[in-house]
Design a protein around this motif. Structure first.
Motif, PDB file in Angstrom:
ATOM      1  N   GLY A   1       0.788  -1.226   0.000  1.00 26.69           N
ATOM      2  CA  GLY A   1       0.000   0.000   0.000  1.00 26.69           C
ATOM      3  C   GLY A   1       0.813   1.265   0.000  1.00 26.69           C
ATOM      4  N   THR A   2       2.146   1.157  -0.060  1.00 29.74           N
ATOM      5  CA  THR A   2       2.994   2.349  -0.133  1.00 29.74           C
ATOM      6  C   THR A   2       3.622   2.431  -1.513  1.00 29.74           C
TER       7      THR A   2
ATOM      8  N   ASN B   1       4.734  -3.002  -6.002  1.00 28.18           N
ATOM      9  CA  ASN B   1       5.457  -4.142  -5.441  1.00 28.18           C
ATOM     10  C   ASN B   1       4.628  -5.426  -5.485  1.00 28.18           C
ATOM     11  N   SER B   2       3.614  -5.447  -6.364  1.00 32.00           N
ATOM     12  CA  SER B   2       2.762  -6.636  -6.567  1.00 32.00           C
ATOM     13  C   SER B   2       1.954  -6.996  -5.322  1.00 32.00           C
ATOM     14  N   ASN B   3       1.454  -5.972  -4.656  1.00 31.38           N
ATOM     15  CA  ASN B   3       0.487  -6.161  -3.581  1.00 31.38           C
ATOM     16  C   ASN B   3      -0.793  -5.432  -3.960  1.00 31.38           C
ATOM     17  N   GLY B   4      -1.931  -6.001  -3.605  1.00 30.45           N
ATOM     18  CA  GLY B   4      -3.180  -5.330  -3.912  1.00 30.45           C
ATOM     19  C   GLY B   4      -4.365  -6.073  -3.344  1.00 30.45           C
ATOM     20  N   GLU B   5      -5.505  -5.420  -3.381  1.00 35.22           N
ATOM     21  CA  GLU B   5      -6.722  -6.063  -2.882  1.00 35.22           C
ATOM     22  C   GLU B   5      -7.942  -5.411  -3.514  1.00 35.22           C
TER      23      GLU B   5
ATOM     24  N   LYS C   1       2.581 -10.466  -3.445  1.00 34.18           N
ATOM     25  CA  LYS C   1       3.592 -11.017  -4.357  1.00 34.18           C
ATOM     26  C   LYS C   1       2.930 -12.033  -5.283  1.00 34.18           C
ATOM     27  N   ASP C   2       3.290 -13.338  -5.178  1.00 27.93           N
ATOM     28  CA  ASP C   2       2.682 -14.309  -6.082  1.00 27.93           C
ATOM     29  C   ASP C   2       1.580 -15.135  -5.420  1.00 27.93           C
ATOM     30  N   VAL C   3       1.208 -14.790  -4.202  1.00 26.29           N
ATOM     31  CA  VAL C   3       0.145 -15.507  -3.493  1.00 26.29           C
ATOM     32  C   VAL C   3      -1.157 -14.725  -3.618  1.00 26.29           C
TER      33      VAL C   3
ATOM     34  N   ILE D   1      -3.135  -9.162 -10.414  1.00 30.40           N
ATOM     35  CA  ILE D   1      -4.465  -9.128  -9.816  1.00 30.40           C
ATOM     36  C   ILE D   1      -5.512  -8.625 -10.813  1.00 30.40           C
ATOM     37  N   PHE D   2      -5.109  -7.767 -11.768  1.00 28.79           N
ATOM     38  CA  PHE D   2      -6.059  -7.270 -12.767  1.00 28.79           C
ATOM     39  C   PHE D   2      -6.611  -8.409 -13.624  1.00 28.79           C
ATOM     40  N   ASP D   3      -5.749  -9.391 -13.935  1.00 33.41           N
ATOM     41  CA  ASP D   3      -6.218 -10.541 -14.720  1.00 33.41           C
ATOM     42  C   ASP D   3      -7.320 -11.286 -13.986  1.00 33.41           C
TER      43      ASP D   3
END
Length: 461
Positions: free
Chosen positions: A106-107, A408-412, A275-277, A362-364
């Protein structure tokens, strides 16, 4: 109250301006720094004095907040699909100057926004300020994780800019937003409410059950609207404060667009990426909470064994599993659901975890999952066709994905239910339910009344 490391800021601004001059481009500079603990609601409140749209996101269970002010960049500009948004995002990340020594989710460079439930329909007057897709890079952003706070500045730099002037603008915004009295202004109260065509809606439910009995669909989700007249123009910050206090285990959000605000508290995660999880959530099947522990247990056990609700839940589980398998490895799904309790309601809940394949984001998954059977129906295209033909409501962003993604490949992303569109002293609240073969129109109507309660209560109803 915050000491900016002027040399660091100036160094980065000099670098960005020089790059713009040398390459004749307009690079985006993103700089993050850690600050003293600050209340994100006060930051959101202070931003009301600036002529900029505000964005708010909170995962209440994790004491996590993102508050954005203004827009340094719009990923949706010229994009007509979520796939194009992702391409724009990847290009922006590759070309931006990012200073973020922390790596906290989130940063740093981050985009936050949402989309329409159904971008193929013509937008109604009510939703005219909300694009079918809108993902912004905030000009200034506060991130809070537990007791640790960060502030991020995002500036699109041109070759004609002067680092000194840009630094002064950053400092001015910072002073305005952090020099606050510490008081949340305003209160809300409901003057009246009005159901929109309830009998017509029940007739649509009956028409949907007939359609399903002809084996044209298995499930159709129908939404309806409750119009609320407030005693005065809505104060958004107290609404958010009340949602955070009353709707635990939920995502509290607000998206402003030129004076209108889409706000809500959703218990339904669509997908989370670390990340990848990735983690998705099946949340379908609803019952009220009991007034005593004994009654609560009885209602919960009935929900767990209810054939209609279990069937509705299983639809969602199967669809999410199939969607995740397109982009993920090691998809794990529990054999049966458990109860997910909220203040007013309880739901059937099944988590789905997996590992994202290389090259996907995550967009996919958002594009593949939306709309889930919990908001659209099964099969997807037939249920959506019925909704387009028979539902008299423009859902706008209701029932659609809202959320964020960082570099950094984090999202929700959450599904924007338990929500409403606020326009001055008017609010349009939305709720829906899944219609199956044996659905009773009156019972479904009563279920939607329960789902209006979280938003209606924080508005003062």
């Amino acid at each position: 109250m915050i000491e900016v490391k002027e040399t660091t800021l100036h160094t980065l601004l000099d670098q960005a301006v020089n790059e713009a001059k040398y390459n004749h481009t307009t690079p985006l500079l993103s700089m993050t720094k850690k600050i003293d603990d600050f209340n994100p609601l006060l930051f959101f409140e202070a931003a009301e004095q600036l002529p900029m749209n505000r964005t708010f996101w909170s995962s209440t269970a994790e004491a996590f907040y993102i508050v954005g002010v203004g827009s340094a960049y719009d990923l949706a500009d010229g994009a007509d699909s979520i796939e194009q948004i992702e391409r724009n995002w990847r290009k922006l990340v590759d070309e931006s100057i990012i200073h973020n020594p922390y790596g906290t989710p989130g940063t740093g460079l981050l985009t936050i926004g949402g989309m329409s439930f159904d971008p193929t329909i013509r937008k109604s007057e009510r939703w005219k300020k909300f694009s079918h897709q809108s993902f912004l890079i905030p000009a200034l952003m506060l991130t809070k994780e537990r007791d640790t706070c960060y502030v991020t500045f995002n500036i699109q730099v041109t070759e004609d800019d002067h680092p000194e002037q840009l630094a002064k603008r950053v400092k001015w915004m910072e002073n305005r937003l952090f020099d606050h009295s510490g008081y949340i202004h305003g209160e809300n109260g409901v003057e009246s409410t009005a159901d929109v065509a309830p009998e017509e809606w029940k007739e649509t439910v009956k028409r949907a059950t007939d359609y399903i009995k002809q084996d044209d669909a298995d499930k159709i989700v129908l939404a309806r609207e409750l119009q609320v007249k407030l005693r005065d123009n809505a104060a958004i910050t107290p609404i958010l404060n009340n949602l955070i206090e009353t709707q635990t285990n939920s995502y509290v959000f607000a998206f402003e667009r030129d004076g209108d605000c889409f706000v809500g508290s959703s218990p339904e995660r669509l997908v989370k990426q670390e990340k990848d999880v990735v983690l998705s959530t099946c949340l379908a099947g609803t019952a009220p909470r009991g007034e005593t522990n004994k009654e609560d247990d009885r209602i919960g056990n009935t929900l767990l064994q209810d054939e209609k609700n279990r069937s509705e839940h299983d639809f969602v589980v199967r669809m999410i599993r199939q969607s995740m398998e397109n982009y993920c490895l090691a998809v794990d799904v529990p054999d049966k659901p458990v109860l997910y309790p909220l203040k007013n309601l309880q739901h059937l809940y099944t988590p789905v975890t997996a590992r994202l394949k290389e090259g996907y984001s995550i967009f996919d998954i958002v594009g593949k999952l939306h709309p889930t059977p919990a908001l659209g129906g099964v099969p997807r295209e037939k249920s959506l066709a019925f909704i387009r033909d028979h539902e008299r409501l423009d859902r706008g962003w209701y029932g659609a994905p809202v959320g964020w993604l960082d570099s950094n490949s984090n999202g929700e992303f959450a599904v924007a239910i338990r929500s409403g569109l606020i326009q001055g002293d008017q609010a349009s609240l939305f709720a829906g339910c899944g219609i199956v073969r044996d659905s009773d129109p009156e019972a479904e109507y009563e279920e939607t009344k329960i789902k209006f309660l979280p938003m209606l209560s924080v508005l003062g109803g």
